[in-house]
Motif scaffolding. Structure first.
Motif, PDB file in Angstrom:
ATOM      1  N   ARG A 172       0.851  -1.190   0.000  1.00  0.00           N
ATOM      2  CA  ARG A 172       0.000   0.000   0.000  1.00  0.00           C
ATOM      3  C   ARG A 172       0.886   1.238   0.000  1.00  0.00           C
ATOM      4  O   ARG A 172       2.083   1.178   0.281  1.00  0.00           O
ATOM      5  CB  ARG A 172      -0.913   0.015   1.218  1.00  0.00           C
ATOM      6  N   ALA A 173       0.282   2.371  -0.304  1.00  0.00           N
ATOM      7  CA  ALA A 173       1.015   3.635  -0.323  1.00  0.00           C
ATOM      8  C   ALA A 173       1.257   4.114   1.105  1.00  0.00           C
ATOM      9  O   ALA A 173       0.425   3.916   1.995  1.00  0.00           O
ATOM     10  CB  ALA A 173       0.235   4.682  -1.107  1.00  0.00           C
ATOM     11  N   THR A 174       2.401   4.699   1.354  1.00  0.00           N
ATOM     12  CA  THR A 174       2.705   5.257   2.672  1.00  0.00           C
ATOM     13  C   THR A 174       1.900   6.534   2.891  1.00  0.00           C
ATOM     14  O   THR A 174       1.606   7.271   1.946  1.00  0.00           O
ATOM     15  CB  THR A 174       4.197   5.573   2.806  1.00  0.00           C
ATOM     16  N   ASN A 175       1.535   6.777   4.145  1.00  0.00           N
ATOM     17  CA  ASN A 175       0.850   8.026   4.456  1.00  0.00           C
ATOM     18  C   ASN A 175       1.869   9.120   4.787  1.00  0.00           C
ATOM     19  O   ASN A 175       3.081   8.862   4.835  1.00  0.00           O
ATOM     20  CB  ASN A 175      -0.145   7.826   5.601  1.00  0.00           C
ATOM     21  N   ALA A 176       1.386  10.309   5.037  1.00  0.00           N
ATOM     22  CA  ALA A 176       2.278  11.456   5.241  1.00  0.00           C
ATOM     23  C   ALA A 176       3.164  11.261   6.475  1.00  0.00           C
ATOM     24  O   ALA A 176       4.353  11.608   6.457  1.00  0.00           O
ATOM     25  CB  ALA A 176       1.451  12.728   5.373  1.00  0.00           C
ATOM     26  N   TYR A 177       2.586  10.702   7.559  1.00  0.00           N
ATOM     27  CA  TYR A 177       3.365  10.499   8.776  1.00  0.00           C
ATOM     28  C   TYR A 177       4.471   9.485   8.553  1.00  0.00           C
ATOM     29  O   TYR A 177       5.614   9.681   8.999  1.00  0.00           O
ATOM     30  CB  TYR A 177       2.443  10.035   9.906  1.00  0.00           C
ATOM     31  N   GLU A 178       4.174   8.389   7.841  1.00  0.00           N
ATOM     32  CA  GLU A 178       5.181   7.372   7.556  1.00  0.00           C
ATOM     33  C   GLU A 178       6.299   7.939   6.689  1.00  0.00           C
ATOM     34  O   GLU A 178       7.488   7.660   6.924  1.00  0.00           O
ATOM     35  CB  GLU A 178       4.532   6.174   6.869  1.00  0.00           C
ATOM     36  N   LYS A 179       5.942   8.745   5.708  1.00  0.00           N
ATOM     37  CA  LYS A 179       6.971   9.367   4.858  1.00  0.00           C
ATOM     38  C   LYS A 179       7.893  10.244   5.685  1.00  0.00           C
ATOM     39  O   LYS A 179       9.118  10.247   5.485  1.00  0.00           O
ATOM     40  CB  LYS A 179       6.305  10.174   3.746  1.00  0.00           C
TER      41      LYS A 179
ATOM     42  N   VAL B 196       4.783   0.510   1.361  1.00  0.00           N
ATOM     43  CA  VAL B 196       5.143  -0.466   2.380  1.00  0.00           C
ATOM     44  C   VAL B 196       4.103  -1.581   2.338  1.00  0.00           C
ATOM     45  O   VAL B 196       3.066  -1.458   1.690  1.00  0.00           O
ATOM     46  CB  VAL B 196       5.180   0.161   3.800  1.00  0.00           C
ATOM     47  N   TYR B 197       4.398  -2.664   3.072  1.00  0.00           N
ATOM     48  CA  TYR B 197       3.439  -3.767   3.162  1.00  0.00           C
ATOM     49  C   TYR B 197       2.514  -3.558   4.357  1.00  0.00           C
ATOM     50  O   TYR B 197       2.897  -2.951   5.358  1.00  0.00           O
ATOM     51  CB  TYR B 197       4.163  -5.107   3.288  1.00  0.00           C
TER      52      TYR B 197
END
Length: 493
Positions: free
Chosen positions: A305-312, A326-327
Motif C-alpha cells: 500500500r502507499a505510505t501516508n504522510a506520517y510514515e513518509k 510499504v506492506y
C-alpha cells in the motif's frame, strides 16, 4: 507425566468440546497440544463468574479460546498442578512449577505459575521454545552491523554484556544463543539461573533456591572460586547481584546477564541506580543489546500500500529515505489478523572509550543520550523501520513498540545512517526456515543510498530479488516469499 492417549481426541481442541463428558486428562492434553502446535507462548486459566476462561497468547496478543464449566474447573486446575509438581492442597499461596515431557512426538518444556485470586487459583502456563537458540546467533534477525558488534563483544576476554527488554521479549533466547557461540572446547562456562530454562551440554548450570539461601549473590561468590571463563546470570534483580556481577567482569571473566530496561541509555541509568560505582561500570561494561518483538506479516496475504504522510516523514527523518510503498496486514486462514510469528528488533551498543569516559565523568542524561545515539547505534526504531521497508512487519507495529512520538520529539537528533555503514545489512539471516526469511538483506555492501531509484522487486520462487541500477553487490535484499510477483517501485532517497 502428560499421558499419551491414542484415542483420537487429543489432536486439536475444539471450542465446543464436551468438557463435562471428556476426561480431564484429555482436556488438559488437548489445550497444551493445540497451544504448542499453534505457536502459543502463554495459556491463561482465568476464573469468571460462570466458567473457567481459557485464553491463549499468540504473537503477543491474548485471545479468548474456550470456557470450561464450573463443574469441572477445579479438576482441570488440580490436574495442571499435579503435572507441574505443585502442592495441590495449598490454594492460599502462589506457587511455581514446571512440566517437561514428550507428548505425541513433541518435546514440551513449560513453566507453570499459580496465583490465588478472589474467585480461585489463576494458572498461567508459559510454553518455552528455544529452537532459535539451538539454531544459533545467526538466526536472530541481527543486522550485519549489529552482528559484527556482538561478535566483537563475545570475543572480549572479560567484561559484562547485558541483554535487555521487557518480559517476553526474547532475552533468554538471545542469551542462550550467545552461550552456544561461547561453548567451545577449553572454556569453562557456569550459569546461575532461576529457573534453568534450557539444559546445554558442556555447561555447568546452577538452579537458584531461595528457600535454602541459595540466591544469585551466594552462588556468584562461589562461582568465582570455580575458575570460570564465562559466567551467565539469569537476571540482575538487585543491587547486590549487580555489584558482584560487575566486579566479576573486571577480574578476568566474561559475564552475560539480562535486565528489564527498554534501551541502552536506560540500562546505564538502571545500573547506576543499583549503586554500581561509576568507575567500575565504566571499565566493566562491554555492550548492551536491547530488543523487542514485533509481529511478523503473513507471507500469504500481505499487500503493498502507499505510505501516508506520517510514515513518509518518519522514513525521511530516521532513515533519510523517501519511501512511497510499504506492506500492510490483510488476514487469511493461515494467520491471525494478517500476522504470523514474530521478529526481533534490536539496538546494539558497543561501549566505546568516549562512552566509558562519559559514564565516569558524571555527565548529564541529555549529554549521554547525545553521545550514545549520535554514535554508530542503530536505534530500535531505525532497525524496525528497515524491517518495515523489507516487508517483514508494519509501521503500526514498530511505532507501537518503540514509542516513536517520544523519539520524534526528543531533543537528541538521531543520526542519519551513513551510506557506507549500510553494507551487508542483515547478511546473517540465511536459511531461516522457521521464519521464511532466508537471505534477508543479503550483501548490501558498498551501497550508495543517494542513488536508490526505482527498485524493481521481482518476487518469485521464495525470493525477493530487488535489482537496482547502481553500485550494489550480490543480490541486495534477497528475501524469501511464496510465488509473489510485484513491482516494488518508488523507493528512493
Amino acid at each position: 507425566m502428560l499421558e499419551n492417549r491414542n484415542d483420537g481426541k487429543s489432536d486439536t481442541m475444539q471450542n465446543n468440546i464436551d468438557f463435562v463428558n471428556t476426561p480431564v486428562v484429555d482436556i488438559v492434553n488437548n489445550i497444551i497440544l493445540y497451544s504448542a502446535r499453534s505457536g502459543v507462548s502463554d495459556i491463561h486459566f482465568d476464573h469468571a463468574e460462570n466458567c473457567l476462561k481459557v485464553r491463549i497468547r499468540i504473537d503477543g496478543i491474548l485471545n479468548d479460546y474456550a470456557d470450561i464449566p464450573n463443574s469441572v474447573k477445579n479438576n482441570v486446575i488440580t490436574r495442571i498442578k499435579i503435572l507441574s509438581g505443585m502442592n495441590i492442597t495449598e490454594t492460599r499461596l502462589p506457587q511455581d512449577g514446571a512440566i517437561k515431557t514428550n507428548l505425541e512426538g513433541m518435546d514440551l518444556d513449560m513453566r507453570v505459575s499459580s496465583l490465588p485470586t478472589k474467585k480461585g487459583e489463576k494458572i498461567v502456563i508459559r510454553i518455552l521454545d528455544y529452537s532459535r537458540s539451538l539454531q544459533g546467533l545467526e538466526y536472530l534477525c541481527f543486522s550485519e552491523e549489529n552482528y559484527k558488534k556482538i561478535l566483537k563483544m563475545l570475543t572480549s576476554p572479560n567484561g559484562i554484556i547485558l541483554v535487555t527488554g521487557a518480559t517476553g521479549s526474547g532475552k533468554s533466547t538471545t542469551v542462550y544463543s550467545f552461550l552456544q557461540k561461547l561453548n567451545v572446547k577449553g572454556t569453562n562456562l557456569i550459569t546461575v539461573e532461576d529457573p534453568v530454562e534450557m539444559e546445554i551440554e558442556g555447561m555447568n548450570q546452577v538452579q537458584v533456591n531461595s528457600e535454602i539461601g541459595l540466591n544469585f549473590a551466594t552462588v556468584l561468590r562461589s562461582i568465582l572460586r570455580q575458575d570460570p571463563n564465562v559466567i551467565m546470570i539469569g537476571e540482575i534483580r538487585d543491587s547486590e547481584t549487580a555489584q558482584i556481577a560487575v566486579r566479576a567482569s573486571i577480574t578476568g571473566h566474561l559475564v552475560l546477564s539480562t535486565l528489564h530496561t527498554n534501551n541502552s541509555l536506560t540500562t546505564i541509568e538502571r545500573l547506576l541506580d543499583m549503586d554500581v560505582e561509576r568507575y567500575l561500570l565504566a571499565s566493566a561494561l562491554s555492550g548492551i543489546v536491547s530488543q523487542k518483538l514485533a509481529r511478523k506479516l503473513c507471507d500469504k496475504c500481505k499487500q503493498v500500500r502507499a505510505t501516508n504522510a506520517y510514515e513518509k516523514e518518519m522514513f525521511k527523518r530516521f532513515l533519510n529515505m523517501d519511501v512511497d510503498q510499504v506492506y500492510d496486514a490483510v488476514g487469511c486462514p493461515e494467520c491471525s489478523g494478517g500476522y504470523r510469528g514474530r521478529i526481533a528488533i534490536q539496538e546494539v551498543l558497543l561501549i566505546s572509550p568516549d562512552i566509558r569516559d562519559a559514564i565516569n565523568a558524571r555527565i548529564t542524561k541529555a549529554e549521554l543520550r547525545n553521545l550514545v545515539y549520535n554514535s554508530d547505534v542503530i536505534t530500535l526504531l531505525q532497525d524496525g523501520m528497515y524491517k518495515v521497508l523489507a516487508g517483514f512487519t508494519t509501521t503500526d507495529e514498530i511505532l507501537k513498540l518503540t514509542e516513536a512520538d517520544d523519539e520524534v520529539n526528543a531533543e537528541t537528533k538521531y543520526r542519519n545512517i551513513p551510506t557506507n555503514n549500510m553494507g551487508n545489512m542483515y547478511n546473517n539471516m540465511n536459511n531461516m526456515n522457521n521464519m521464511n526469511m532466508g537471505n534477508m538483506y543479503n550483501n548490501m555492501n558498498n551501497m550508495n543510498m543517494g542513488n536508490v531509484n526505482n527498485m524493481n522487486g521481482n518476487m518469485n520462487n521464495n525470493m525477493y530479488t530487488m535489482n537496482n541500477n547502481m553500485n550494489m553487490n550480490n543480490n541486495m535484499y534477497a528475501m524469501n516469499n511464496n510465488n509473489m510477483n510485484n513491482n516494488f517501485n518508488g523507493i528512493s532517497q
